[in-house]
Design a protein around this motif. Structure first.
Motif, PDB file in Angstrom:
ATOM      1  N   UNK A  85     111.275  14.426  32.097  1.00 19.13           N
ATOM      2  CA  UNK A  85     112.248  13.617  31.364  1.00 19.13           C
ATOM      3  C   UNK A  85     113.591  13.601  32.086  1.00 19.13           C
ATOM      4  N   UNK A  86     113.990  14.741  32.641  1.00 18.42           N
ATOM      5  CA  UNK A  86     115.255  14.809  33.384  1.00 18.42           C
ATOM      6  C   UNK A  86     115.188  13.964  34.654  1.00 18.42           C
ATOM      7  N   UNK A  87     114.064  14.072  35.351  1.00 19.11           N
ATOM      8  CA  UNK A  87     113.897  13.287  36.575  1.00 19.11           C
ATOM      9  C   UNK A  87     113.875  11.798  36.262  1.00 19.11           C
ATOM     10  N   UNK A  88     113.232  11.436  35.160  1.00 16.51           N
ATOM     11  CA  UNK A  88     113.169  10.030  34.758  1.00 16.51           C
ATOM     12  C   UNK A  88     114.573   9.488  34.494  1.00 16.51           C
ATOM     13  N   UNK A  89     115.420  10.286  33.838  1.00 17.81           N
ATOM     14  CA  UNK A  89     116.784   9.851  33.548  1.00 17.81           C
ATOM     15  C   UNK A  89     117.604   9.694  34.818  1.00 17.81           C
ATOM     16  N   UNK A  90     117.427  10.630  35.747  1.00 18.34           N
ATOM     17  CA  UNK A  90     118.183  10.553  37.001  1.00 18.34           C
ATOM     18  C   UNK A  90     117.798   9.319  37.803  1.00 18.34           C
ATOM     19  N   UNK A  91     116.518   9.011  37.878  1.00 19.67           N
ATOM     20  CA  UNK A  91     116.072   7.821  38.622  1.00 19.67           C
ATOM     21  C   UNK A  91     116.569   6.550  37.935  1.00 19.67           C
ATOM     22  N   UNK A 364     109.460   3.541  48.886  1.00 20.01           N
ATOM     23  CA  UNK A 364     110.040   4.068  47.651  1.00 20.01           C
ATOM     24  C   UNK A 364     109.907   5.591  47.571  1.00 20.01           C
ATOM     25  N   UNK A 365     108.781   6.122  48.006  1.00 19.26           N
ATOM     26  CA  UNK A 365     108.591   7.572  48.005  1.00 19.26           C
ATOM     27  C   UNK A 365     109.587   8.253  48.947  1.00 19.26           C
ATOM     28  N   UNK A 366     109.817   7.641  50.101  1.00 22.78           N
ATOM     29  CA  UNK A 366     110.762   8.211  51.062  1.00 22.78           C
ATOM     30  C   UNK A 366     112.177   8.231  50.502  1.00 22.78           C
ATOM     31  N   UNK A 367     112.588   7.117  49.903  1.00 20.37           N
ATOM     32  CA  UNK A 367     113.932   7.045  49.317  1.00 20.37           C
ATOM     33  C   UNK A 367     114.066   8.012  48.134  1.00 20.37           C
ATOM     34  N   UNK A 368     113.011   8.109  47.323  1.00 23.14           N
ATOM     35  CA  UNK A 368     113.062   8.990  46.155  1.00 23.14           C
ATOM     36  C   UNK A 368     113.156  10.453  46.566  1.00 23.14           C
ATOM     37  N   UNK A 369     112.353  10.867  47.542  1.00 20.08           N
ATOM     38  CA  UNK A 369     112.393  12.255  48.009  1.00 20.08           C
ATOM     39  C   UNK A 369     113.769  12.587  48.575  1.00 20.08           C
ATOM     40  N   UNK A 370     114.343  11.660  49.314  1.00 21.76           N
ATOM     41  CA  UNK A 370     115.691  11.870  49.876  1.00 21.76           C
ATOM     42  C   UNK A 370     116.727  12.007  48.772  1.00 21.76           C
ATOM     43  N   UNK A 371     116.645  11.143  47.741  1.00 17.55           N
ATOM     44  CA  UNK A 371     117.648  11.195  46.669  1.00 17.55           C
ATOM     45  C   UNK A 371     117.465  12.439  45.803  1.00 17.55           C
ATOM     46  N   UNK A 372     116.228  12.867  45.578  1.00 12.55           N
ATOM     47  CA  UNK A 372     115.981  14.087  44.797  1.00 12.55           C
ATOM     48  C   UNK A 372     116.551  15.300  45.517  1.00 12.55           C
ATOM     49  N   UNK A 379     123.062  20.436  42.502  1.00  8.73           N
ATOM     50  CA  UNK A 379     122.842  21.219  41.303  1.00  8.73           C
ATOM     51  C   UNK A 379     122.543  20.404  40.064  1.00  8.73           C
ATOM     52  N   UNK A 380     122.335  19.090  40.227  1.00  8.77           N
ATOM     53  CA  UNK A 380     122.016  18.249  39.072  1.00  8.77           C
ATOM     54  C   UNK A 380     120.561  18.396  38.639  1.00  8.77           C
ATOM     55  N   UNK A 381     119.726  18.837  39.546  1.00 12.27           N
ATOM     56  CA  UNK A 381     118.306  19.030  39.237  1.00 12.27           C
ATOM     57  C   UNK A 381     117.908  20.417  39.716  1.00 12.27           C
ATOM     58  N   UNK A 382     117.648  21.288  38.810  1.00 10.36           N
ATOM     59  CA  UNK A 382     117.302  22.666  39.159  1.00 10.36           C
ATOM     60  C   UNK A 382     115.780  22.780  39.266  1.00 10.36           C
ATOM     61  N   UNK A 383     115.305  22.511  40.448  1.00 12.92           N
ATOM     62  CA  UNK A 383     113.862  22.544  40.688  1.00 12.92           C
ATOM     63  C   UNK A 383     113.622  22.581  42.192  1.00 12.92           C
ATOM     64  N   UNK A 384     112.421  22.942  42.544  1.00  8.47           N
ATOM     65  CA  UNK A 384     111.980  22.882  43.935  1.00  8.47           C
ATOM     66  C   UNK A 384     111.260  21.559  44.117  1.00  8.47           C
ATOM     67  N   UNK A 385     111.664  20.801  45.129  1.00  6.24           N
ATOM     68  CA  UNK A 385     111.083  19.471  45.309  1.00  6.24           C
ATOM     69  C   UNK A 385     109.575  19.537  45.493  1.00  6.24           C
ATOM     70  N   UNK A 386     109.081  20.682  45.951  1.00  9.02           N
ATOM     71  CA  UNK A 386     107.636  20.832  46.126  1.00  9.02           C
ATOM     72  C   UNK A 386     106.899  20.935  44.796  1.00  9.02           C
ATOM     73  N   UNK A 387     107.652  21.234  43.732  1.00  8.31           N
ATOM     74  CA  UNK A 387     107.039  21.323  42.408  1.00  8.31           C
ATOM     75  C   UNK A 387     107.097  19.999  41.653  1.00  8.31           C
ATOM     76  N   UNK A 388     107.742  19.022  42.240  1.00  2.36           N
ATOM     77  CA  UNK A 388     107.897  17.726  41.582  1.00  2.36           C
ATOM     78  C   UNK A 388     106.816  16.758  42.039  1.00  2.36           C
ATOM     79  N   UNK A 389     106.444  15.908  41.135  1.00  2.77           N
ATOM     80  CA  UNK A 389     105.458  14.869  41.449  1.00  2.77           C
ATOM     81  C   UNK A 389     105.854  13.598  40.721  1.00  2.77           C
TER      82      UNK A 389
END
Length: 467
Positions: A85-91, A364-372, A379-389
């Protein structure tokens, strides 16, 4: 021993034999970039932009292509509801024009659609990723070897660049030569030259283009194959229209049985008569009646403009041009075929569109991974990018015949031949989101004391009562 005995004196392939009935193969083998040197590439871009700008069918062809391949929706798939939900809001926040585009004019959806358009018309487009998380679009003609050459202070020369791109020994882009268009001349109205601006590191640039060969550096659109056909059709339409206008200037011809002096028996159209025995015809006054002398006759001139042959050939030319982007002719002429033919054409086009969507999903995946990664750093998203899908799901196509197709989908799910997730994905919808919404609706209806029966359940109940 004769070389011809073992086939060394010729080839068994008719394609290489010269029979003076067609243009012979040149035998020249070079890279795709050498096939389109700077001057010719400039002409190709000019021709493709001109026909897209002026011919409605060419513009429609591009728009229809974009309708099927350029629209995607973001869906977080990490499995962690709170994180998703947090990632959805940020995107969603990032997708706004002010947060995505450096010019603050285009949101993510519109920006991507324009990128696909430039890729299709120009061959490629370059997206520069900025430090603040926004994206800058660079049109293909601005990445080039400058007219005045590469400045010496860069440490490179023209020989180090291919169409404005410096590559490593394996062909991987390392730097891009960004140029700005020169001042517009007062006489011709065209930029005088392209002036070197700066070198861009390839790690900050995404080149989005069409590539047909492994050693190709610059993209070339399949639309290029349709340019001459579209230009010829565009010009032929103009000629046919001009001929039709001319044909309207001649309306009626009167034939007399007996010869007479020109002065006393000439026919006057839309004019006053100075002799009683002349025929006066004025079509501007509405329906007319002509009382002709015995043996005389009047006929309307008919040029059959445009002719049936011209119409049929034009349709063939348009159909050939549509094939450059795999667009079925039934998309252009909606009454061309029946339901079965239309659906078959759509299914075949969907196969062609899938690979084009894969290219866009990679962007889109490349741009999204870069922005995440920037959100994580800030510090806006407290997560490891490897745990995101996540997944960028293309917008689907509505059912042509909803009743038949829904029933077929229900049977396929019941037989275990398909899943709700895949069926809804073809429609551009998320099964999990729909299921969650349905559950929320059920809770709301129950809280209001309303029936929660679906239309199918209502029908089954009515049938049981009737029995």
């Amino acid at each position: 021993m004769s070389w011809f005995k073992f086939g060394f004196g010729g080839s068994g392939y008719d394609a290489v034999k010269e029979k003076n009935r067609r243009e012979a193969p040149t035998g020249i083998l070079r890279s795709e970039d050498a096939e389109l040197p700077n001057l010719f590439r400039k002409k190709l871009l000019s021709a493709s932009r001109d026909i897209h700008r002026n011919f409605s069918i060419a513009a429609w062809l591009i728009r229809k292509h974009l309708d099927f391949v350029s629209t995607f929706n973001f869906q977080a798939r990490s499995g962690n509801d709170k994180l998703d939900a947090q990632l959805q809001k940020l995107v969603t926040w990032w997708s706004k024009p002010f947060n995505f585009d450096v010019t603050s004019r285009f949101g993510l959806q519109k920006f991507i659609r324009l990128s696909v358009m430039r890729r299709t018309v120009d061959g490629d487009v370059f997206l520069l990723k900025l430090k603040d998380g926004r994206v800058q679009a660079i049109e293909g003609d601005r990445i080039r070897t400058p007219d005045a050459g590469i400045p010496p202070e860069t440490g490179y020369t023209i020989a180090d660049f291919i169409h404005g791109i410096r590559t490593d020994p394996f062909g991987k882009p390392v730097q891009y030569s960004l140029c700005k268009r020169g001042k517009v001349s007062d006489a011709g109205g065209f930029p005088t030259q392209f002036i070197f601006e700066r070198l861009l590191d390839a790690k900050n640039v995404y080149q989005f283009g069409y590539f047909d060969r492994f050693d190709q550096v610059r993209g070339v659109s399949p639309f290029a194959a349709a340019i001459n056909t579209l230009r010829d059709t565009y010009e032929a339409f103009d000629y046919a229209l001009a001929k039709m206008k001319v044909s309207q200037l001649f309306a009626l011809s009167v034939f007399r049985e007996k010869s007479a002096e020109m002065g006393s028996h000439e026919t006057i159209l839309d004019g006053a008569s100075d002799s009683e025995d002349r025929y006066n015809v004025d079509f501007g006054r509405g329906p007319i009646f002509m009382d002709l002398d015995p043996g005389d006759r009047a006929e309307f001139l008919e040029t059959k403009t445009p002719s049936t042959e011209f119409k049929e050939f034009s349709e063939t030319m348009i159909g050939v041009a549509l094939k450059a982007l795999d667009i079925p002719y039934s998309f252009y002429a909606e009454n061309f075929t029946n339901y079965s033919g239309c659906r078959q054409a759509l299914l075949q086009y969907e196969l062609a569109a899938k690979i084009k969507r894969v290219d866009l999903q990679a962007l889109l995946d490349s741009l999204t991974a870069w922005r995440i990664s920037l959100w994580i750093q800030d510090g806006l998203l407290k997560a490891d990018i490897r745990d995101l899908s996540w997944e960028w799901v293309p917008t689907g196509v509505s059912w042509i015949d909803p009743m038949k197709e829904v029933q077929a989908n229900i049977l396929a799910v019941a037989a275990g031949l398909d899943t709700r997730t895949d069926i809804l994905k073809e429609q551009g919808k998320d099964f999990y989101a729909i299921a969650a919404t349905l559950a929320s609706e059920q809770i709301l209806l129950k809280s209001l004391g309303l029936s929660v029966n679906t239309p199918t359940q209502v029908t089954e109940t009515e049938n049981a009562v009737a029995a």
